[in-house]
Design a protein around this motif. Structure first.
Motif: not given
Lengths: 247, 389
Positions: A35-36, A38, A41-44, A46-47, A49, A92, A110, A166, A236
Motif C-alpha cells: 500500500g502507501a 498517502t 486523493g492525489m494532490p495536484a 503530484v504530476s 508516480i 510540481q 518542482t 511561486p 493505507i
C-alpha cells in the motif's frame, strides 16, 4: 482517538482473560503489507508516480476469537509489522522544507521526489467476525499501532525550489549528492496510530487459509500541528496473508 | 472443490483491484502558478543600429530575483517612440503589455505585469533602455557611499550603487549576500558577510567578513561564506547546484583600465578550515583583491560573462590587475596593482565590447569554501585609472 484506544485495550484484556476457558480459536498469521502512506486523493502537486518499489513490509502475528452468538465472534490480535513505502514521484509546486538545526529553506519544489517511509510497529487489532460459512469469515474493527521504528525521508532532485512561494527566488536543485536536497522527518512522526481494518478470511483447507485485510489510518502519520508536509498522509495498506488455524 | 477455486479467483481479483485503486486516483491537469519573464529581446534589422552590438539586443537567463530589465543602447533619444519588445514567459503566463506589443521606451522604464496561468500570482517588471554609464575621465573612484538595503521576501542586506551622470543609480555591485539571505530571511544588514561600515577611510566603506554558513550550509557542503563584493551580478538560482556559477562578473566599460589602487584593513580569522570544516594548522587566511578587463562578446556575437570558475582564466580576458599581497593591518593601508596583459582595441572599446570587474573577498579560498571564520577585510576609496588618449 482516546476512546478507540480504551476500547481496544478493554476488548484485548477481556479476550486474554477468556483464554483460560479454552473457547478461543487461534489463528497464526503471516502476511505482506502492500500500500502507501498517502494523501486521500492525489494532490495536484503530484504530476506522476514514476516508480513504486517493493519494501520489506511483512506482518507476523496471532489473533484469537471467542464466539458471541450463532455466527458472530469477537477477536483481538497482536501483530508485528512494517508499513513501508518506496516511491518516486514527479512533483510540481510540492510544498517542502529543508531543515538543519534552526535553519530552514521552505518553498515549493518542482522536480523528482524519491520518498521512503518505514513504519515498524506492534499492532493490536480488535474486530467483530461474521461467519458467512465454515470457509468464509468477514472481519471489521479498529486497530491500534505502536511504532517502534520510524522513517520518513527522501530526496528532492533534478528540479528547482521556489523559496516561500511561486514568485520567490528560484533555486536550481541538482541530481547528485550535495546539489540535491534531502529531508528527514522521521522524528516528527506519531508514535501511536489508530485506524480501521476490514477484511476476509478464506479457509479452503482444514487448517490453512488465506486472508485479505485493508487497514486505513484514521489519523495522519504526523501530528496535525506538523505543517511541513502539506497534505495529511494516511497509512493505507492491504495485507495479503496466510494463516494457520488452531481450534 | 470447484467452489473454492472460484472464490480464490475472486479473492485475488480483489487484491489486484485494491492495489490499482490506491494508485489510479484521477486528477485535474495542474495549472502553472509561476509568472516570470525568462528572456526579453528586440528583433529586426531596423533596430540593430540602436545598439552597440548584436548581443545587446537580448537579455537572456533573467534571474528569478530580477525585477528591472535594462537594455544598453547607443542613444535613448535615437529610440523610436514605437518599438516592439518580445518576451519569453513562464509556460501559460500572460503579460500586460503583451510580448511584441509596440511601446514607447523613450520616456523611461515601461512596467510589465506578468500573470500566472492559474491567475493566482503576478510579478511586476520594469524594462528600460539606457545609455551606458561608465567611468569617464582619467580615473574613477568607487567610494561606496551609495548604500541601499534590498528587501526581497523581507531579506534585508546592503547593496551598493554608483550614481551615473544622468543621476540614476547603477547597481553594478553584487555580493553573496543574496545567497546567505536564502538561509537567513530574518537577518538584518549588519549580520550579513558583506555590509556597509561607517568607519570607512573616507565616509562609508565596505566590510567583508567570512562567516560560518551554519548547519544548513555545512549540510550542503558549503561550510563557510566569505564576504565578497564584485562588479557584476549574483544569480541566486545556482547557489546550491553550482555556486561558482552564481557569481557573474563584469559590466561594460568604455575606457581601458591601467591601474587599480585603494585602501584596506585586514584581520584574518583565528582558525583556518578546509572545505570539510577541518582546521588546518599553520595556515593563515588571506584576503584577495583583483580586477579583470575582458571581451564581452565572442566572434559569433554571443555575450561573454566571467563566472567564479573562470574569472581569472577565461580566454576572453584581456588584462588583469592582481594585488600581490594584503598583509594584515588594523590601520587603513594602501593596496595597488597594475593591469597586465594585452592592449585594448580602440574599435572594440568604442563598441562597448569590453567589460571590467573588481573583486574583493575576505578569504582567498572562499570559492572552495576554505578560509577562517571571522576574517575581515574593509575596503574604501578604490580608484581605477584609465588610459589617456
Amino acid at each position: 482517538m482516546r476512546r478507540i484506544v480504551i476500547l481496544i485495550l478493554t476488548v484485548g484484556a477481556t479476550l486474554v482473560a477468556q483464554a483460560g476457558d479454552g473457547h478461543l480459536a487461534l489463528r497464526a498469521r503471516v502476511g505482506y503489507n502492500l500500500g502507501a502512506t498517502t494523501p486521500l486523493g492525489m494532490p495536484a502537486s503530484v504530476s506522476s508516480i514514476d516508480a513504486y518499489r517493493l519494501t520489506p513490509s511483512v506482518a507476523v502475528g496471532v489473533d484469537m476469537a471467542m464466539p458471541l452468538g450463532a455466527r458472530w465472534l469477537l477477536a483481538a490480535g497482536l501483530r508485528f509489522e512494517n508499513k513501508a513505502m518506496d516511491a518516486d514521484i514527479t512533483a510540481q509546486g510540492y510544498h517542502m522544507e529543508l531543515r538543519r538545526a534552526s535553519e530552514s529553506i521552505e518553498g515549493l519544489f518542482t522536480g523528482k521526489v524519491s520518498q521512503q517511509v518505514s513504519q515498524w510497529m506492534l499492532t493490536v487489532p480488535v474486530y467483530a467476525v461474521y461467519e458467512c460459512s465454515p470457509r468464509w469469515r468477514l472481519k471489521a474493527g479498529p486497530y491500534l499501532s505502536l511504532l517502534v521504528g520510524r522513517d520518513f525521508s527522501g530526496i528532492a532532485s533534478d528540479g528547482y525550489l521556489r523559496q516561500g512561494g511561486p514568485t520567490g527566488p528560484k533555486i536550481a536543485i541538482g541530481d547528485t549528492p550535495g546539489t540535491w536536497a534531502t529531508y528527514d522527518f522521521s522524528d516528527e512522526m506519531r508514535r501511536v496510530q489508530v485506524g480501521l481494518m476490514l477484511g476476509a478470511d478464506w479457509k479452503p483447507m482444514q487448517r490453512i487459509g488465506f486472508s485479505l485485510d485493508v487497514g486505513i489510518g484514521l489519523t495522519g502519520i504526523f501530528p496535525s500541528d506538523f505543517a511541513t508536509v502539506e497534505q495529511t498522509l494516511y497509512p493505507i495498506y492491504g495485507t495479503v496473508g496466510v494463516f494457520y488455524a488452531i481450534d | 472443490m470447484k467452489q473454492p477455486v472460484k472464490h480464490g479467483i475472486v479473492f485475488f481479483a480483489f487484491v489486484a483491484a485494491c492495489g490499482a485503486l490506491l494508485f489510479s486516483c484521477s486528477k485535474e491537469e495542474v495549472k502553472q502558478a509561476e509568472c516570470d519573464i525568462l528572456a526579453a529581446w528586440v528583433e529586426g534589422a531596423e533596430y540593430e543600429h540602436l545598439f552597440f552590438k548584436a548581443s545587446d539586443m537580448r537579455v537572456d537567463n533573467i534571474s528569478s530575483t530580477t525585477t528591472e530589465i535594462v537594455f544598453t543602447v547607443q542613444s535613448v533619444s535615437a529610440l523610436p517612440t514605437e518599438m516592439p519588445l518580445y518576451l519569453t514567459l513562464t509556460e501559460g503566463a500572460t503579460s500586460t503589455p503583451a510580448s511584441g506589443e509596440m511601446q514607447d521606451f523613450t520616456q523611461g522604464p515601461v512596467t510589465y505585469t506578468v500573470t500566472s496561468e492559474d491567475g493566482e500570482n503576478q510579478r511586476r517588471y520594469t524594462v528600460a533602455f539606457r545609455q551606458p554609464d561608465t567611468p569617464v575621465g582619467s580615473s574613477y573612484t568607487y567610494s561606496f557611499e551609495g548604500i541601499d538595503s534590498t528587501g526581497l521576501n523581507d531579506f534585508a542586506y546592503n547593496i551598493f550603487y554608483e550614481v551615473g551622470s544622468d543621476g540614476e543609480r547603477n547597481y553594478i555591485w553584487a555580493s553573496g549576500n543574496e545567497g546567505v539571505a536564502i538561509l537567513h530571511p530574518d537577518w538584518r544588514p549588519a549580520q550579513f558577510p558583506t555590509r556597509s561600515t561607517a568607519e570607512g577611510y573616507q565616509g562609508f566603506g565596505v566590510s567583508l567578513t567570512t562567516q560560518d554558513a551554519g548547519a544548513l550550509g555545512r549540510f550542503m557542503g558549503k561550510p563557510i561564506a566569505a564576504g565578497n563584493l564584485f562588479i557584476g551580478r549574483f544569480d541566486v538560482g545556482q547557489v546550491i547546484l553550482d555556486p561558482l556559477k552564481s557569481t557573474v562578473f563584469g559590466t561594460p566599460v568604455s575606457q581601458e583600465p591601467m591601474t587599480l589602487r585603494g585602501y584596506y584593513k585586514y584581520t584574518p580569522g583565528e582558525v583556518f578550515t578546509d572545505a570539510q570544516s577541518n582546521p588546518v594548522e599553520d595556515r593563515t587566511d588571506e584576503a584577495n583583491i583583483y580586477a579583470v578587463f575582458f571581451r564581452n562578446q565572442d566572434a559569433e556575437g554571443q555575450p561573454i560573462a566571467l563566472y567564479g570558475n573562470d574569472v581569472l582564466s577565461n580566454p576572453y580576458i584581456v588584462k588583469k590587475a592582481l594585488v600581490a599581497s594584503l598583509p594584515p593591518t588594523e590601520e587603513w593601508a594602501t593596496f595597488e596593482a597594475t593591469f597586465e596583459g594585452a592592449e585594448a582595441d580602440a574599435q572594440v572599446l568604442a563598441a562597448m565590447g569590453y567589460s571590467m570587474t573588481l573583486v574583493f573577498t575576505s578569504s582567498k579560498g572562499g570559492d572552495d569554501f576554505e578560509g577562517a571564520v571571522g576574517s575581515t577585510l574593509c575596503i574604501d576609496e578604490v580608484t581605477v585609472t584609465f588610459k589617456n588618449e
